[in-house]
Design a protein around this motif. Structure first.
Motif, short mmCIF file in Angstrom:
data_model
loop_
_atom_site.label_atom_id
_atom_site.label_comp_id
_atom_site.label_asym_id
_atom_site.label_seq_id
_atom_site.Cartn_x
_atom_site.Cartn_y
_atom_site.Cartn_z
N ALA A 140 6.75 16.91 -18.53
CA ALA A 140 6.52 15.48 -18.33
C ALA A 140 5.11 15.27 -17.80
O ALA A 140 4.49 16.16 -17.21
CB ALA A 140 7.55 14.90 -17.36
N ARG B 252 17.29 15.02 -8.71
CA ARG B 252 18.25 14.51 -9.70
C ARG B 252 19.46 13.85 -9.03
O ARG B 252 20.42 13.48 -9.70
CB ARG B 252 18.77 15.67 -10.57
CG ARG B 252 17.72 16.26 -11.50
CD ARG B 252 17.21 15.26 -12.49
NE ARG B 252 16.40 15.87 -13.56
CZ ARG B 252 15.70 15.19 -14.43
NH1 ARG B 252 15.69 13.85 -14.38
NH2 ARG B 252 14.98 15.80 -15.36
N PRO C 196 11.59 11.65 -11.08
CA PRO C 196 11.29 11.43 -12.50
C PRO C 196 11.20 9.94 -12.82
O PRO C 196 11.89 9.11 -12.20
CB PRO C 196 12.50 12.06 -13.20
CG PRO C 196 13.63 11.87 -12.22
CD PRO C 196 13.01 12.00 -10.85
N ASP D 174 11.16 7.32 -16.29
CA ASP D 174 11.26 7.19 -17.74
C ASP D 174 9.98 6.57 -18.29
O ASP D 174 9.12 6.11 -17.55
CB ASP D 174 12.48 6.34 -18.11
CG ASP D 174 13.80 7.10 -17.92
OD1 ASP D 174 13.75 8.35 -17.89
OD2 ASP D 174 14.85 6.44 -17.79
N ALA D 175 9.88 6.52 -19.61
CA ALA D 175 8.67 6.01 -20.25
C ALA D 175 8.37 4.56 -19.87
O ALA D 175 7.22 4.14 -19.85
CB ALA D 175 8.78 6.15 -21.77
N ASP D 176 9.43 3.79 -19.54
CA ASP D 176 9.24 2.39 -19.15
C ASP D 176 9.05 2.23 -17.64
O ASP D 176 9.11 1.11 -17.12
CB ASP D 176 10.42 1.54 -19.62
CG ASP D 176 11.74 1.97 -18.97
OD1 ASP D 176 11.76 2.98 -18.21
OD2 ASP D 176 12.76 1.32 -19.22
N SER E 218 10.99 3.12 -15.27
CA SER E 218 12.24 2.99 -14.50
C SER E 218 12.61 4.36 -13.94
O SER E 218 12.20 5.40 -14.46
CB SER E 218 13.36 2.45 -15.38
OG SER E 218 13.65 3.36 -16.45
N PRO F 92 15.46 7.02 -13.33
CA PRO F 92 16.80 7.33 -13.86
C PRO F 92 17.68 8.02 -12.82
O PRO F 92 18.24 9.11 -13.06
CB PRO F 92 16.48 8.26 -15.04
CG PRO F 92 15.25 9.00 -14.59
CD PRO F 92 14.45 8.01 -13.79
N HIS G 12 9.75 -1.62 -11.59
CA HIS G 12 8.90 -1.56 -12.78
C HIS G 12 7.57 -2.31 -12.57
O HIS G 12 6.49 -1.81 -12.92
CB HIS G 12 9.64 -2.15 -13.99
CG HIS G 12 8.78 -2.35 -15.19
ND1 HIS G 12 8.45 -1.34 -16.06
CD2 HIS G 12 8.15 -3.46 -15.67
CE1 HIS G 12 7.66 -1.81 -17.01
NE2 HIS G 12 7.47 -3.09 -16.80
N GLN H 168 5.32 7.27 -21.65
CA GLN H 168 5.99 8.56 -21.78
C GLN H 168 6.60 8.93 -20.44
O GLN H 168 6.16 8.43 -19.40
CB GLN H 168 5.01 9.64 -22.25
CG GLN H 168 3.80 9.84 -21.34
CD GLN H 168 2.87 10.90 -21.88
OE1 GLN H 168 3.30 12.01 -22.21
NE2 GLN H 168 1.57 10.60 -21.97
N PRO H 169 7.63 9.78 -20.44
CA PRO H 169 8.24 10.18 -19.18
C PRO H 169 7.20 10.83 -18.26
O PRO H 169 6.30 11.53 -18.73
CB PRO H 169 9.32 11.17 -19.61
CG PRO H 169 9.62 10.81 -21.03
CD PRO H 169 8.33 10.36 -21.61
#
Length: 372
Positions: A17, A56, A108, A110-112, A114, A116, A124, A136-137
């Motif tokens: 990533a 996680r 982590p 996400d591509a947007d 956000s 997860p 955001h 991209q992530p």
């Protein structure tokens, strides 16, 4: 700037990533996936050994883990010194080590942009303001994410500036004008002229706004940080001063001369470790020296240069008053007045602060200078 990536193994699969760091820290080489079963003692040990933890589990549990790790660092005896300069350097080393360890807890995205994870905030907008669009992530430290969320709140709420009877809204990466004494000095000092003025290193644009509010017809505000330039323009537009104040990108001075040139440089001649720290730390005193060396060439006949500077560096043993006077003289300048004020921020009375002795003696001054 070349993009960096982090690589780790998860469920027997190598993953990758985009790496992001506000301070410019390199991507960690060792990453272990962690969740809510991770204990604070183990997280602290791994971080001290240079192993980052990719979270996680529950987002709020990650925040609690970070606080628990910080508490373990705070239990260690503080290294002190009777020598002010040595005490300062020990303090900076401690701060740096603290940031390094807390930066090992990774989240982590996400591509947007956000998060997860369970119970993660919808941040955001804050992340887009701070980091831009990645598409991209990516992976960032929890410390970075919380900083971006906090900066978004500062920007949304703003900081009340009594001299303006209005709020200034600092953007991510732009130092917030929370220490109001230097603003009050600029609001009260006698103006040599209301024709025009330069504000060097404008930041949020707060001093340019104060000068405009005091009736200076044309103000030119400079900075070389794109975030600061955008922030200043936004604040000045919001306050209704965009017709009076022109914000331009420049390394210190714009072209031409003015009857008043104002500068509030970083007060401490030391290395900055993140972009926002450049508002506090001036490596080798470069900006201070550059201002004093060059301002004479940008003063109109009979004009004044206003240097707003704390003497905290003197109490830390990092600069002497005679060295400051020598820089003023070397720039062909003379002191016509100095207006002093004692800071009232919380750390002045915080005896647990490692630099309390220096902070308790600190004075902030507006030096009125003219060409000899």
């Amino acid at each position: 700037m070349t993009e960096q990536y982090v690589v780790w193994t998860e469920n027997d699969t190598e993953r990758r990533a985009l790496w992001g760091s506000t301070s410019g820290a390199p991507a960690p080489r060792r990453i272990l996936v962690a969740d809510d079963t991770m204990k604070a003692d183990e997280a602290y040990r791994l971080a001290c050994e240079g192993t980052a933890l990719l979270w996680r589990g529950d987002f709020q549990n990650a925040r609690q883990l970070s606080k628990a790790v910080a508490a373990r660092m705070d239990r260690k005896p503080r290294r002190d010194s009777d020598d002010p300069a040595q005490a300062f350097h020990l303090h900076r080393q401690t701060q740096g080590r603290r940031a390094q360890i807390l930066g090992m807890l990774l989240i982590p995205l996400d591509a947007d942009l956000s998060i997860p994870l369970r119970r993660a905030p919808d941040a955001h907008v804050a992340f887009t303001e701070a980091f831009g669009v990645t598409e991209q992530p990516s992976v960032r430290s929890l410390r970075d994410l919380l900083g971006a969320i906090g900066a978004h709140e500062w920007n949304r709420k703003g900081v009340l500036i009594p001299a303006l009877d209005a709020r200034i809204h600092p953007a991510f990466g732009v130092f917030s004008p929370v220490r109001g004494e230097y603003i009050d000095l600029v609001a009260a000092a006698p103006l040599p002229s209301t024709e025009s003025a330069f504000d060097i290193g404008t930041g949020t644009g707060v001093l340019a706004a104060v000068l405009a509010a005091r009736g200076v017809t044309e103000v030119t505000a400079t900075d070389q940080d794109p975030r600061a330039l955008q922030c200043a323009r936004s604040n000045l537009d919001r306050l209704g001063y965009s017709d009076q104040v022109t914000v331009i990108e420049a390394d210190l001075f714009p072209e031409g001369a003015a009857p008043l040139v104002v500068c509030n440089p970083p007060w401490i001649p030391a290395k900055a470790t993140s972009p926002i720290e450049y508002a506090i730390y001036d490596p080798a005193g470069a900006m201070l020296k550059g201002f004093l060396t060059g301002v004479g060439d940008h003063l109109a006949e009979g004009g004044e240069a206003w240097l707003i500077l704390s003497d905290i560096a003197e109490h830390l043993g990092l600069r002497t008053r005679s060295e400051l006077h020598a820089m003023i003289a070397a720039g062909g300048l003379t002191v016509i007045d100095r207006i002093d004020v004692k800071p009232t921020h919380a750390k002045v009375s915080d005896r647990t602060d490692a630099l309390h002795a220096a902070r308790a003696r600190e004075t902030t001054s507006l030096w009125r200078l003219r060409r000899r």
